[in-house]
Scaffold this motif. Sequence first.
Motif, PDB file in Angstrom:
ATOM      1  N   ILE A 208      11.737   0.775   8.350  1.00 55.35           N
ATOM      2  CA  ILE A 208      12.800   1.049   9.315  1.00 55.35           C
ATOM      3  C   ILE A 208      13.680  -0.182   9.521  1.00 55.35           C
ATOM      4  CG2 ILE A 208      13.239   1.549  11.753  1.00 55.35           C
ATOM      5  CD1 ILE A 208      12.483   3.998  10.064  1.00 55.35           C
ATOM      6  N   THR A 209      13.073  -1.349   9.566  1.00 53.91           N
ATOM      7  CA  THR A 209      13.839  -2.587   9.720  1.00 53.91           C
ATOM      8  C   THR A 209      14.747  -2.812   8.530  1.00 53.91           C
ATOM      9  OG1 THR A 209      12.060  -3.561  11.047  1.00 53.91           O
ATOM     10  CG2 THR A 209      13.646  -5.073  10.074  1.00 53.91           C
ATOM     11  N   ALA A 210      14.246  -2.504   7.324  1.00 60.54           N
ATOM     12  CA  ALA A 210      15.087  -2.615   6.132  1.00 60.54           C
ATOM     13  C   ALA A 210      16.300  -1.702   6.246  1.00 60.54           C
ATOM     14  CB  ALA A 210      14.273  -2.271   4.890  1.00 60.54           C
ATOM     15  N   ALA A 211      16.083  -0.488   6.763  1.00 59.14           N
ATOM     16  CA  ALA A 211      17.202   0.444   6.952  1.00 59.14           C
ATOM     17  C   ALA A 211      18.219  -0.121   7.938  1.00 59.14           C
ATOM     18  CB  ALA A 211      16.677   1.792   7.430  1.00 59.14           C
ATOM     19  N   GLN A 212      17.738  -0.703   9.015  1.00 58.88           N
ATOM     20  CA  GLN A 212      18.639  -1.301   9.998  1.00 58.88           C
ATOM     21  C   GLN A 212      19.461  -2.436   9.394  1.00 58.88           C
ATOM     22  OE1 GLN A 212      15.507  -2.155  12.917  1.00 58.88           O
ATOM     23  NE2 GLN A 212      16.526  -0.792  14.362  1.00 58.88           N
ATOM     24  N   ALA A 213      18.883  -3.112   8.390  1.00 55.16           N
ATOM     25  CA  ALA A 213      19.568  -4.232   7.746  1.00 55.16           C
ATOM     26  C   ALA A 213      20.435  -3.792   6.575  1.00 55.16           C
ATOM     27  CB  ALA A 213      18.542  -5.264   7.278  1.00 55.16           C
ATOM     28  N   GLY A 214      20.461  -2.482   6.288  1.00 51.41           N
ATOM     29  CA  GLY A 214      21.367  -1.984   5.266  1.00 51.41           C
ATOM     30  C   GLY A 214      20.731  -1.382   4.037  1.00 51.41           C
ATOM     31  N   ALA A 215      19.393  -1.336   3.953  1.00 49.79           N
ATOM     32  CA  ALA A 215      18.742  -0.676   2.821  1.00 49.79           C
ATOM     33  C   ALA A 215      19.074   0.815   2.852  1.00 49.79           C
ATOM     34  CB  ALA A 215      17.239  -0.889   2.861  1.00 49.79           C
ATOM     35  N   PHE A 216      19.242   1.407   1.678  1.00 48.11           N
ATOM     36  CA  PHE A 216      19.669   2.810   1.588  1.00 48.11           C
ATOM     37  C   PHE A 216      18.510   3.749   1.283  1.00 48.11           C
ATOM     38  CE2 PHE A 216      21.130   6.233  -1.369  1.00 48.11           C
ATOM     39  CZ  PHE A 216      21.771   7.017  -0.422  1.00 48.11           C
ATOM     40  N   GLN A 217      17.751   3.493   0.235  1.00 46.91           N
ATOM     41  CA  GLN A 217      16.676   4.403  -0.152  1.00 46.91           C
ATOM     42  C   GLN A 217      15.349   3.887   0.397  1.00 46.91           C
ATOM     43  OE1 GLN A 217      14.788   5.095  -4.283  1.00 46.91           O
ATOM     44  NE2 GLN A 217      16.413   6.647  -4.190  1.00 46.91           N
ATOM     45  N   LEU A 218      14.683   4.723   1.192  1.00 47.12           N
ATOM     46  CA  LEU A 218      13.440   4.346   1.848  1.00 47.12           C
ATOM     47  C   LEU A 218      12.281   5.070   1.174  1.00 47.12           C
ATOM     48  CD1 LEU A 218      14.660   4.699   5.553  1.00 47.12           C
ATOM     49  CD2 LEU A 218      14.967   2.767   3.984  1.00 47.12           C
ATOM     50  N   HIS A 219      11.270   4.328   0.755  1.00 45.21           N
ATOM     51  CA  HIS A 219      10.145   4.906   0.028  1.00 45.21           C
ATOM     52  C   HIS A 219       8.989   5.192   0.981  1.00 45.21           C
ATOM     53  CE1 HIS A 219      11.522   3.099  -4.093  1.00 45.21           C
ATOM     54  NE2 HIS A 219      12.492   3.733  -3.439  1.00 45.21           N
ATOM     55  N   THR A 220       8.398   6.373   0.819  1.00 47.66           N
ATOM     56  CA  THR A 220       7.343   6.817   1.735  1.00 47.66           C
ATOM     57  C   THR A 220       6.253   7.562   0.965  1.00 47.66           C
ATOM     58  OG1 THR A 220       8.396   8.973   2.114  1.00 47.66           O
ATOM     59  CG2 THR A 220       9.029   7.166   3.597  1.00 47.66           C
ATOM     60  N   THR A 221       5.117   7.733   1.635  1.00 46.66           N
ATOM     61  CA  THR A 221       4.102   8.674   1.162  1.00 46.66           C
ATOM     62  C   THR A 221       3.640   9.517   2.351  1.00 46.66           C
ATOM     63  OG1 THR A 221       2.242   7.167   1.567  1.00 46.66           O
ATOM     64  CG2 THR A 221       3.232   7.117  -0.636  1.00 46.66           C
ATOM     65  N   VAL A 222       3.248  10.743   2.072  1.00 42.88           N
ATOM     66  CA  VAL A 222       2.718  11.610   3.130  1.00 42.88           C
ATOM     67  C   VAL A 222       1.406  11.015   3.642  1.00 42.88           C
ATOM     68  CG1 VAL A 222       1.905  13.930   3.696  1.00 42.88           C
ATOM     69  CG2 VAL A 222       3.774  13.616   2.041  1.00 42.88           C
ATOM     70  N   ASN A 223       1.271  10.943   4.945  1.00 37.45           N
ATOM     71  CA  ASN A 223       0.092  10.371   5.626  1.00 37.45           C
ATOM     72  C   ASN A 223      -0.074   8.888   5.356  1.00 37.45           C
ATOM     73  OD1 ASN A 223      -0.429  12.953   6.539  1.00 37.45           O
ATOM     74  ND2 ASN A 223      -2.019  13.381   5.019  1.00 37.45           N
ATOM     75  N   GLY A 224       0.919   8.267   4.697  1.00 42.71           N
ATOM     76  CA  GLY A 224       0.825   6.838   4.428  1.00 42.71           C
ATOM     77  C   GLY A 224      -0.230   6.473   3.406  1.00 42.71           C
ATOM     78  N   ILE A 225      -0.650   7.435   2.558  1.00 48.77           N
ATOM     79  CA  ILE A 225      -1.663   7.111   1.562  1.00 48.77           C
ATOM     80  C   ILE A 225      -1.067   6.196   0.497  1.00 48.77           C
ATOM     81  CG2 ILE A 225      -2.943   9.250   1.989  1.00 48.77           C
ATOM     82  CD1 ILE A 225      -1.826  10.324  -0.665  1.00 48.77           C
ATOM     83  N   GLY A 226      -1.931   5.577  -0.291  1.00 43.66           N
ATOM     84  CA  GLY A 226      -1.478   4.675  -1.328  1.00 43.66           C
ATOM     85  C   GLY A 226      -2.527   3.621  -1.608  1.00 43.66           C
ATOM     86  N   GLU A 227      -2.196   2.716  -2.490  1.00 43.19           N
ATOM     87  CA  GLU A 227      -3.145   1.669  -2.856  1.00 43.19           C
ATOM     88  C   GLU A 227      -3.547   0.846  -1.626  1.00 43.19           C
ATOM     89  OE1 GLU A 227      -1.002  -0.477  -5.799  1.00 43.19           O
ATOM     90  OE2 GLU A 227      -1.544   0.883  -7.421  1.00 43.19           O
ATOM     91  N   ARG A 228      -4.807   0.440  -1.615  1.00 41.85           N
ATOM     92  CA  ARG A 228      -5.358  -0.398  -0.537  1.00 41.85           C
ATOM     93  C   ARG A 228      -5.120   0.263   0.833  1.00 41.85           C
ATOM     94  NH1 ARG A 228      -2.091  -3.285  -3.434  1.00 41.85           N
ATOM     95  NH2 ARG A 228      -0.800  -3.810  -1.617  1.00 41.85           N
ATOM     96  N   ALA A 229      -4.273  -0.321   1.670  1.00 42.94           N
ATOM     97  CA  ALA A 229      -4.031   0.225   3.008  1.00 42.94           C
ATOM     98  C   ALA A 229      -2.894   1.234   3.036  1.00 42.94           C
ATOM     99  CB  ALA A 229      -3.738  -0.912   3.993  1.00 42.94           C
ATOM    100  N   GLY A 230      -2.318   1.539   1.879  1.00 40.73           N
ATOM    101  CA  GLY A 230      -1.315   2.592   1.817  1.00 40.73           C
ATOM    102  C   GLY A 230       0.120   2.102   1.917  1.00 40.73           C
ATOM    103  N   ASN A 231       1.011   3.069   2.099  1.00 38.76           N
ATOM    104  CA  ASN A 231       2.459   2.847   2.122  1.00 38.76           C
ATOM    105  C   ASN A 231       3.038   3.274   3.465  1.00 38.76           C
ATOM    106  OD1 ASN A 231       1.555   3.214  -0.745  1.00 38.76           O
ATOM    107  ND2 ASN A 231       3.701   2.847  -1.181  1.00 38.76           N
ATOM    108  N   ALA A 232       4.345   3.154   3.593  1.00 40.79           N
ATOM    109  CA  ALA A 232       5.025   3.668   4.780  1.00 40.79           C
ATOM    110  C   ALA A 232       4.849   5.181   4.835  1.00 40.79           C
ATOM    111  CB  ALA A 232       6.510   3.305   4.735  1.00 40.79           C
ATOM    112  N   ALA A 233       4.518   5.693   6.013  1.00 42.20           N
ATOM    113  CA  ALA A 233       4.212   7.123   6.168  1.00 42.20           C
ATOM    114  C   ALA A 233       5.497   7.934   6.318  1.00 42.20           C
ATOM    115  CB  ALA A 233       3.315   7.332   7.380  1.00 42.20           C
TER     116      ALA A 233
END
Length: 374
Positions: A208-233
């Motif tokens: 979300i902070t990246a978006a506020q700073a101007g990032a356009f494409q935000l990467h997510t996973t459902v439930n925040g799953i992913g390697e180790r502790a996961g990704n942005a939910a």
Amino acid sequence: MKPWNVEICDVTLRDGEQTPGVSFSCEEKQEIARKLDAIGVEVIEAGFPTVSPYEKECVSCIAQMGLDASICCLARARPGDVEVAIDCDVDMVSIFIATSDLHIRHKYRKPREEVLSGALEMIDLARDHGLRVRFAAEDASRTDINFLKEVYQRGEQRGADLLSFADTVGCLVPTEMYAIMSELVPSVGRPLCAHCHNDMGCATANTITAAQAGAFQLHTTVNGIGERAGNAALEEVLVILRMKGGVDRYDLSHLSELSAMVERYSGITLQKTKPVVGDHAFSHESGIHIAAILEDPQTYEYFLPDMVGGKRRFILGKHTGKKALEHVVTTLGYQLNEEQICTVLDEVKELGESKIGITPDTLTALIRHVQKEK
């Protein structure tokens, strides 16, 4: 409020599947993709097709589903990987290289300029076959900022459509993310992507902070799953975009159903207190809270469960108040007088303090008991 200029690339089917022990079947991937498309997710990263022939088949199947979302896949900066992506008939390929000195030293064992030059040729290969290209820097958050700018600028010159910043080991906090993105965004002429991992619990906040700073494409996973502790939910990012970013084009009513689907297919059980989609996200026990919610739900719910396809629940226990109990008793179809309510309430509190769960059957038994004593 002017809506933030963002889109979502959901990577559940690729990075989410890299969760240890998780493997989706092709049919499961297609079901998840359909639900992501129903929500309005703009880009779906369908997989890493060079992993196996079956993975390539799954990516190809999703590319042929006719979804509104663009379909993307991952490729290392190698001719074989990019050629497999081309064969899958995806809309876009994400070509990545590790850019930090640490990764280059241990993974490539060659000068970083040589690594970059080879990767730029892969952009040419993909574009020559009509694919859009996302040029991604792995471990960007630990990369020398001047070299990172060079990577992005030269990728842009070669025709990359998007430039991706990966906080691969989740080492950033939001203030750091804001500072880095604020420096990177003006230095390039292509949209930047934010790919955040959750090793220190900051993935959603960093996204979300990246978006506020101007990032356009935000990467997510459902439930925040992913390697180790996961990704942005996904569910957290979308709710924040709705509540804080003025972005209301996504159909959030599918989120709870999608979350349950991914929980079932992945075997990764959600915490009860998981924001947005956890069992307790809209559950209340405190008597003070429930009394207020019965007057106006927004007293203790910033966003309502209907918005995300969830349900409000009142949990009985040691913190239950009389108004809450009266409400629950009524919903079960019973009517008790003042004395009976107080008797049942005392029993409920005693059971709660003993850590005994109070199910509808338990409560029904208590109600019938006090009614017989009348």
